[in-house]
Motif scaffolding. Sequence first.
Motif, short mmCIF file in Angstrom:
data_model
loop_
_atom_site.label_atom_id
_atom_site.label_comp_id
_atom_site.label_asym_id
_atom_site.label_seq_id
_atom_site.Cartn_x
_atom_site.Cartn_y
_atom_site.Cartn_z
N UNK A 4 0.76 -1.34 0.08
CA UNK A 4 -0.66 0.14 0.15
C UNK A 4 0.63 1.41 -0.02
N UNK A 5 0.94 2.25 -0.48
CA UNK A 5 1.12 3.45 -0.78
C UNK A 5 1.12 4.23 0.56
N UNK A 6 2.62 5.19 1.36
CA UNK A 6 2.66 5.99 2.34
C UNK A 6 1.16 6.81 2.14
N UNK A 7 0.76 6.76 3.40
CA UNK A 7 -0.35 8.40 3.19
C UNK A 7 -0.03 9.76 3.51
N UNK A 8 -0.70 10.57 2.76
CA UNK A 8 0.02 12.25 3.12
C UNK A 8 -0.63 13.23 3.90
N UNK A 25 3.42 16.86 -7.50
CA UNK A 25 3.52 16.85 -9.21
C UNK A 25 4.02 14.95 -8.08
N UNK A 26 2.65 14.58 -7.20
CA UNK A 26 3.20 13.57 -5.86
C UNK A 26 3.07 11.82 -6.58
N UNK A 27 4.75 11.34 -5.66
CA UNK A 27 4.31 10.13 -5.73
C UNK A 27 3.50 9.38 -5.47
N UNK A 28 2.76 8.22 -5.97
CA UNK A 28 1.99 7.42 -5.78
C UNK A 28 2.17 7.46 -4.10
N UNK A 167 3.51 7.96 6.87
CA UNK A 167 2.43 8.96 6.97
C UNK A 167 3.52 10.06 6.90
N UNK A 168 3.18 10.41 5.25
CA UNK A 168 4.18 11.41 5.16
C UNK A 168 3.69 13.09 5.43
N UNK A 169 4.66 14.06 6.40
CA UNK A 169 3.77 15.27 6.65
C UNK A 169 4.38 16.29 6.70
N UNK A 228 10.39 13.90 -2.34
CA UNK A 228 11.13 13.50 -1.90
C UNK A 228 11.13 12.22 -0.85
N UNK A 229 10.33 12.61 -0.21
CA UNK A 229 9.63 11.87 1.16
C UNK A 229 9.17 10.47 0.74
N UNK A 230 7.68 11.58 0.00
CA UNK A 230 6.77 10.07 -0.21
C UNK A 230 7.60 8.84 -1.14
N UNK A 231 8.94 9.33 -2.02
CA UNK A 231 9.54 8.44 -3.29
C UNK A 231 10.33 7.38 -1.80
N UNK A 232 11.01 8.30 -0.64
CA UNK A 232 11.57 7.40 0.83
C UNK A 232 9.93 6.39 1.14
#
Length: 260
Positions: A4-8, A25-28, A167-169, A228-232
């Motif tokens: 599952x993708x991370x939460x934003x 322009x987000x990653x998944x 979770x990316x915040x 960058x954080x979403x990708x990581x």
Amino acid sequence: MPPLPPFLLLTRPERESRRFLAELAAERAEPLVSPLLDIVTTGPLPDLAGVRGLIFTSANGVRAYAALAGPPLSPCFVVGEATARAARDVGLVPVVAQGDAESLLALILDHAPEGPLLHLRGTFARGALAERLTAAGLPVREAVVYDQPARPLTPEARAALQGDRPVVVPLFSPRTARLFAAEAPCRAPLFVAAMSAEVAVALQGLYLREQEILARPESGLMREAVGKLLKSAGTLVVPPASVEGCPGKSGPQSGPDHRF
């Protein structure tokens, strides 16, 4: 089956969160909008007799001024591009600083307008802009035209923060960061983009898997940091062991070395 993708998790007021999401322009990712602040126009406008220009340090101040039927005075000094867009939307012609109070202060002093000016702001404000400009010889009054009452996280945001998915915040202000830190548990792996070093300081009681601290308070840099954080976060298949109540710890960080 792919992970599952991370939460934003977006904690700004609803309008700002939706705009940021649309521009990203987000990653998944799976977005969660959970404002930690409301924006409530309060007023009233003060007597504007003799006022020679306006200062805005947020788009919310512009919208509150317009909602209170403030006239289109000039010059109009604004802190950054988001506030400038709001000013243009209501018929003002902004002179735009570089996104923070210090650059706005320098911009106004460089233009040396004839005072007095009026700073329209919220209940919670930083920078003592009116006081510092007045001390520098340019009389500036201020008026509180909106409030920013705190809100709790939504049940969906709480559930995400108590789960195992990353979770990316993005956090844009020290006050929002303090509210988040006071509410957030430490179970989910947290990836935080902090608008400034001051924002990062407000998070020191949380365990962060990864943190990006912006070199300058610019929305474009925030979008880059979040991407960058979403990708990581998207590469994290097996989260670390859960940690309950982990004050005083922090994870690996990147970004400039800020010292106080």
